[in-house]
Enzyme design. Structure first.
Site: not given
Ligand code: KIV
Length: 287
Positions: A67-68, A204
């Site tokens: 969701d990044s 994280e």
């Molecule tokens: O949404 C994302 O990219 C993540 C990673 C940073 C693990 O959760």
């Protein structure tokens, strides 16, 4: 007689997750095998078919449609606004762009917090519509009913602990698990996720020593981001890893290329030739 632990074997290259010769899609069982062999592996995010195909061809065994995408692809300030429609659309594109990687779809904020039934509905959509092989959700003990429900339904679950960006409004962006109490809570969360059937745990922004202890305590793989060198796997957001992200990037990421500069240079070169009348030339022209 004292039994000596068997030395770790070098990764069998037919089975190895990275650099392996297999062509079928990687599954969560392959990740379990890598943990047993003590083999480390890389994970990257991707949000579109073309980028995903580059990572797949490079041998990246696990691709996360994180969701990044909110910050890195869709122009939001955080991950919070990402919707299930956006996640389903981009996850399907990543699945279409890959042949070997296990594709993990993130459950966005608001798609599983109501409870296990909502989580099952959202995860089922990602599996059926987009074709992902697993889903990720944030939270250990607080997301246990959801994890158990998905695992019982046959959907592999990756758990996400430590800094959980969907809780940015209560947590901020700070290192998690500092101090005895917070460290015990994180260890408890990780074991709870494992007991509920999660196949891996993302850690994280966690102190390296704590991430190492969690990694030793679990029989499922840990995947670190800002969690030091001792987790079983490492994940980076692809735009950070390739130097496409503008502005300040977090200290725990490493830039392996400078795509922002390269793309900008290409755009300026194209524009200069159009303005100067040197593109297109005869070889680009039909008669
Ligand atoms: O949404 C994302 O990219 C993540 C990673 C940073 C693990 O959760």
């Amino acid at each position: 007689m004292t039994l000596q632990a068997a030395p770790k074997q070098p990764a069998d290259s037919a089975k190895a997750l990275y650099g392996g010769k297999g062509t079928r899609r990687i599954t969560v069982l392959d990740l379990a095998g890598a943990k047993e062999r003590g083999e480390k592996w890389p994970m990257l995010t991707a949000y579109d078919a073309m980028t995903a195909s580059v990572f797949d061809e490079a041998g990246i065994p696990v691709i996360l449609v994180g969701d990044s995408m909110g910050n890195c692809h869709l122009g939001y300030d955080t991950t919070v606004p990402v919707t299930m429609d956006e996640m389903a659309l981009l996850s399907a594109a990543v699945v279409r762009g890959t042949r070997r990687a296990l594709v993990v779809g993130d459950l966005p904020f608001g798609s599983y917090q109501e409870g296990p039934v909502q989580a099952l509905r959202s995860a089922t959509r990602l599996v059926k519509e987009a074709g992902v092989g697993a889903v990720k959700l944030e939270g250990g003990e607080r997301s246990l009913p959801q994890t158990e429900m998905l695992v019982q339904a046959g959907i592999p679950v990756m758990s996400h602990l430590g800094l959980t960006p969907q809780s940015v409004n209560t947590m901020g962006y700070r290192v998690q698990g500092r101090g005895d109490e917070a460290a015990h809570r994180l260890l408890r969360d990780a074991k709870a996720a494992q007991d509920a059937g999660a196949f891996a745990v993302v850690l994280e922004l966690v102190p390296a020593e704590l991430a190492a202890e969690v990694t030793r305590s679990l029989h499922i793989p840990t995947i670190g981001i800002g969690a030091g060198p001792d987790t079983d796997a490492q994940v980076l957001v692809w735009t950070d890893m390739a130097g496409l992200t503008g502005g300040k990037v977090p200290r725990f990421t490493k830039q392996y290329a400078d795509l922002r500069q390269t793309l900008g240079d290409a755009a300026r070169a194209f524009a200069g030739e159009v303005v100067g009348g040197t593109f297109p030339q005869e070889e680009h022209t039909f008669h």
